[in-house]
Design a protein around this motif. Structure first.
Motif, mmCIF file in Angstrom:
data_model
loop_
_atom_site.group_PDB
_atom_site.id
_atom_site.type_symbol
_atom_site.label_atom_id
_atom_site.label_comp_id
_atom_site.label_asym_id
_atom_site.label_seq_id
_atom_site.Cartn_x
_atom_site.Cartn_y
_atom_site.Cartn_z
ATOM 1 N N UNK A 103 -2.880 10.821 8.728
ATOM 2 C CA UNK A 103 -3.562 9.646 9.294
ATOM 3 C C UNK A 103 -2.990 9.257 10.653
ATOM 4 N N UNK A 104 -1.672 9.229 10.789
ATOM 5 C CA UNK A 104 -1.113 8.829 12.079
ATOM 6 C C UNK A 104 -1.395 9.896 13.139
ATOM 7 N N UNK A 105 -1.498 11.154 12.719
ATOM 8 C CA UNK A 105 -1.795 12.215 13.677
ATOM 9 C C UNK A 105 -3.219 12.130 14.198
ATOM 10 N N UNK A 106 -4.127 11.550 13.397
ATOM 11 C CA UNK A 106 -5.541 11.488 13.785
ATOM 12 C C UNK A 106 -5.900 10.239 14.572
ATOM 13 N N UNK A 107 -4.955 9.315 14.768
ATOM 14 C CA UNK A 107 -5.262 8.061 15.462
ATOM 15 C C UNK A 107 -5.566 8.307 16.932
ATOM 16 N N UNK A 108 -6.587 7.574 17.425
ATOM 17 C CA UNK A 108 -6.937 7.617 18.839
ATOM 18 C C UNK A 108 -7.224 6.190 19.305
ATOM 19 N N UNK A 109 -6.558 5.762 20.362
ATOM 20 C CA UNK A 109 -6.810 4.439 20.913
ATOM 21 C C UNK A 109 -6.402 3.298 20.005
ATOM 22 N N UNK A 110 -5.436 3.518 19.130
ATOM 23 C CA UNK A 110 -5.004 2.486 18.198
ATOM 24 C C UNK A 110 -3.816 1.726 18.777
ATOM 25 N N UNK A 111 -3.655 0.484 18.336
ATOM 26 C CA UNK A 111 -2.540 -0.328 18.838
ATOM 27 C C UNK A 111 -1.190 0.195 18.365
ATOM 28 N N UNK A 112 -1.181 0.906 17.241
ATOM 29 C CA UNK A 112 0.081 1.423 16.719
ATOM 30 C C UNK A 112 0.514 2.664 17.490
ATOM 31 N N UNK A 113 1.817 2.726 17.777
ATOM 32 C CA UNK A 113 2.389 3.892 18.440
ATOM 33 C C UNK A 113 3.137 4.787 17.455
ATOM 34 N N UNK A 114 3.016 4.485 16.170
ATOM 35 C CA UNK A 114 3.741 5.263 15.163
ATOM 36 C C UNK A 114 3.237 6.699 15.142
ATOM 37 N N UNK A 115 4.194 7.652 15.075
ATOM 38 C CA UNK A 115 3.841 9.065 14.989
ATOM 39 C C UNK A 115 4.538 9.684 13.777
ATOM 40 N N UNK A 116 4.497 10.997 13.698
ATOM 41 C CA UNK A 116 5.066 11.669 12.532
ATOM 42 C C UNK A 116 6.556 11.354 12.381
ATOM 43 N N UNK A 117 7.280 11.294 13.511
ATOM 44 C CA UNK A 117 8.710 11.010 13.441
ATOM 45 C C UNK A 117 8.976 9.624 12.862
ATOM 46 N N UNK A 118 8.127 8.657 13.252
ATOM 47 C CA UNK A 118 8.275 7.296 12.724
ATOM 48 C C UNK A 118 8.033 7.284 11.221
ATOM 49 N N UNK A 119 6.978 7.971 10.784
ATOM 50 C CA UNK A 119 6.666 8.005 9.350
ATOM 51 C C UNK A 119 7.801 8.662 8.567
ATOM 52 N N UNK A 120 8.300 9.766 9.079
ATOM 53 C CA UNK A 120 9.396 10.441 8.389
ATOM 54 C C UNK A 120 10.631 9.552 8.294
ATOM 55 N N UNK A 121 10.880 8.777 9.335
ATOM 56 C CA UNK A 121 11.989 7.839 9.281
ATOM 57 C C UNK A 121 11.754 6.757 8.236
ATOM 58 N N UNK A 122 10.515 6.279 8.159
ATOM 59 C CA UNK A 122 10.197 5.250 7.164
ATOM 60 C C UNK A 122 10.319 5.786 5.740
ATOM 61 N N UNK B 93 0.839 -1.195 0.000
ATOM 62 C CA UNK B 93 0.000 0.000 0.000
ATOM 63 C C UNK B 93 0.876 1.248 0.000
ATOM 64 N N UNK B 94 0.514 2.197 -0.828
ATOM 65 C CA UNK B 94 1.271 3.432 -0.868
ATOM 66 C C UNK B 94 0.323 4.622 -0.915
ATOM 67 N N UNK B 95 0.787 5.727 -0.298
ATOM 68 C CA UNK B 95 0.008 6.957 -0.249
ATOM 69 C C UNK B 95 0.984 8.119 -0.124
ATOM 70 N N UNK B 96 0.592 9.300 -0.536
ATOM 71 C CA UNK B 96 1.483 10.472 -0.427
ATOM 72 C C UNK B 96 1.874 10.738 1.017
ATOM 73 N N UNK B 97 3.075 11.266 1.244
ATOM 74 C CA UNK B 97 3.542 11.543 2.613
ATOM 75 C C UNK B 97 2.574 12.377 3.436
ATOM 76 N N UNK B 98 1.948 13.378 2.835
ATOM 77 C CA UNK B 98 1.023 14.234 3.591
ATOM 78 C C UNK B 98 -0.145 13.430 4.146
ATOM 79 N N UNK B 99 -0.628 12.483 3.370
ATOM 80 C CA UNK B 99 -1.749 11.644 3.827
ATOM 81 C C UNK B 99 -1.279 10.714 4.946
ATOM 82 N N UNK B 100 -0.091 10.115 4.805
ATOM 83 C CA UNK B 100 0.434 9.238 5.858
ATOM 84 C C UNK B 100 0.551 9.995 7.176
ATOM 85 N N UNK B 101 1.100 11.208 7.107
ATOM 86 C CA UNK B 101 1.297 11.999 8.329
ATOM 87 C C UNK B 101 -0.040 12.405 8.943
#
Length: 494
Positions: free
Chosen positions: A444-463, A434-442
């Motif tokens: 989406x992770x910023x809008x997560x609430x109560x999700x099992x993933x702990x990934x944040x903007x820094x994680x996405x930028x690293x990826x 699955x692929x999506x533009x960086x702005x969309x990835x960032x």
């Protein structure tokens, strides 16, 4: 047979604190009097092939057993036993006189909190399905171990179904019951060694026995089993996966297959991999549960002098036959950066992959947090998670169950390991990226609430700066909405 008419009339005359008369719910074996915030359960003086309630002593014994079975899991519902006694002024609750009847006293809960009612009203959401799998696994871990012959438990049920179905040809027709009997027995012959091993390893317990949506209720927001089968220790003693199969079958029958899929994955995750190999027997367990439900519907219909249940009973038997069809397993790996929508898409895709209720969806984020010691995000921790997922996947595929792996798969070595596993166990492999533009990835992770993933903007930028993208996996545009991505994934899997 004991005459309960005076007791029933007395209980019907009770009123709650608000002055409203008692409501009465009737079942084949009981009358439940709903009075204010209390529910009083009276066992009816009846005799069936499978249950004798003809005497006060028998009724009290089963009420005692019902309280004993249910209070550990539902202490906020089950209170105590209370006698109906006769005094100078007639019948009363409690008192010093000799009991003329015994009642099970329970806390009344809103009918709209029963999961069957919730399912009919709005379905079972993903979060509720996860909680359902967790609740049932907790119930099974606490259930007492029992010594039993695993294959014999199912063989005896098949014998009883064959006997009863022989008298139901007018409703079910002759062909479907005969096909079910032949195919179920052939499947039992194949999995009998597995069932024997599971019994020896402690997977047979004193279970709930009647675990469908109608016997689950929300208490403090959590799914809570109640009304366990108390009248037959043989029927209540079974493989924990067979106990769960009733719930999974009920969800699938209500066209809630995604909820069934998530419930199963959640139950397996909480079991820590100890139940994965048992899924080879799940098709048989689902089929037997559906056939029993069909039998009970026809029997209940006949007792009422009705003929309305025929279509649903025939549908259940068709579902039993469908469950017995072995769908070849496959391994699906879904990769992409955090925020690409892997888990959302996987939950929609998994129910349609492989045998009922679909592929086991394994998510790296939930696998990482499972167990007593969650695994960290270090390279070593990540390696352990991928190794654990592939180990579980190997076991599940060997049991004939499809698997959907949901992880970033940013490392080429992890992708290659998944492909090697599929080749080693000789199942088809499908790699979806699955692929999506960086702005969309960032976003989406910023809008997560109560999700099992702990990934944040820094994680996405690293990826975005590290890792490689697979050339050979199917690329799916996940930035242009869910429906196009789902359609592309389904097309890829045929």
């Amino acid at each position: 047979m004991d005459d309960q008419s005076e007791t029933v009339a007395f209980l019907r005359g009770l009123t709650g604190a608000d002055g409203r008369p008692a409501e009465v719910v009737e079942t084949h074996g009981a009358l439940i009097f709903l009075c204010g915030d209390t529910a009083l359960k009276l066992k009816r003086a009846v005799v069936y092939d499978y249950m004798d309630l003809s005497t006060l002593a028998r009724r009290k014994a089963l009420l005692d057993r019902e309280l004993e079975l249910n209070r550990p899991a539902a202490p906020k519902i089950y209170r105590d036993l209370v006698p109906v006694t006769r005094g100078p002024e007639g019948l009363r609750l409690g008192g010093e006189g000799a009991p003329v009847e015994w009642l099970l006293r329970m806390a009344r809960f809103p009918a709209e909190d029963e999961l069957a009612v919730i399912a009919a009203r709005q379905g079972i959401g993903d979060g509720m399905a996860e909680a359902l799998g967790q609740a049932v696994q907790r119930y099974h871990r606490a259930a007492p171990l029992r010594a039993a012959e695993g294959p014999k438990l199912i063989a005896d049920i098949l014998d009883e179904l064959a006997r009863v179905f022989a008298g139901m040809e007018a409703v079910l027709g002759p062909e479907a019951p005969a096909r079910f009997d032949a195919e179920a027995r052939a499947t039992l012959d194949r999995v009998a060694p597995l069932l024997a091993r599971r019994a020896a390893e402690g997977h047979v317990r004193r279970c709930h026995g009647d675990l469908h949506l109608g016997n689950l209720v929300l208490i403090d927001g959590l799914p809570t089993p109640f009304d366990a089968l108390e009248f037959d220790e043989v029927l209540g003693t079974c493989d924990v996966l067979y106990d769960l199969a009733f719930l999974l079958m009920d969800l699938c029958h209500r066209d809630l297959r995604q909820a069934a899929n998530i419930t199963l994955a959640s139950w397996l995750l909480q079991a820590g991999g100890t139940e994965d190999a048992g899924l080879e027997a799940l098709p048989l367990f689902l089929a037997v549960r559906a056939a029993i439900r069909a039998m009970v519907l026809v029997q209940t219909d006949a007792a009422r002098g009705s003929d309305e249940a025929g279509p649903e009973a025939r549908r259940l038997l068709a579902e039993a036959l469908a469950a017995l069809r072995r769908a070849p397993p496959r391994l699906v790996a879904m990769g992409g950066r955090s925020g690409s929508g892997k888990t959302t898409l996987a939950r929609l895709l998994a129910p349609g992959v492989g045998a009922m209720p679909g592929a086991v969806h394994m998510r790296s984020d939930t696998e990482r947090k499972a167990g007593a010691e969650p695994v960290d995000y270090s390279p070593e921790g990540r390696a352990r998670i991928y190794a654990r997922m592939l180990e579980r996947a190997s076991c599940l595929l060997g049991a004939g169950q499809s698997v959907l792996l949901d992880a970033t798969f940013l490392d080429e070595a992890d992708r290659a390991a998944a492909e090697r596993l599929a080749a080693a166990v000789r199942v088809p492999f499908h790699g979806l990226w699955l692929e999506a533009p960086p702005a969309i990835l960032l976003a989406r992770v910023a809008s997560r609430r109560g999700d099992a993933s702990d990934a944040d903007a820094a994680v996405v930028e690293g990826q975005l700066s590290d890792g490689t993208e697979p050339e050979e996996w199917l690329r799916i545009d996940a930035g242009d909405g869910l429906e196009p991505a789902l359609a592309a994934a389904r097309a890829a899997l045929g």
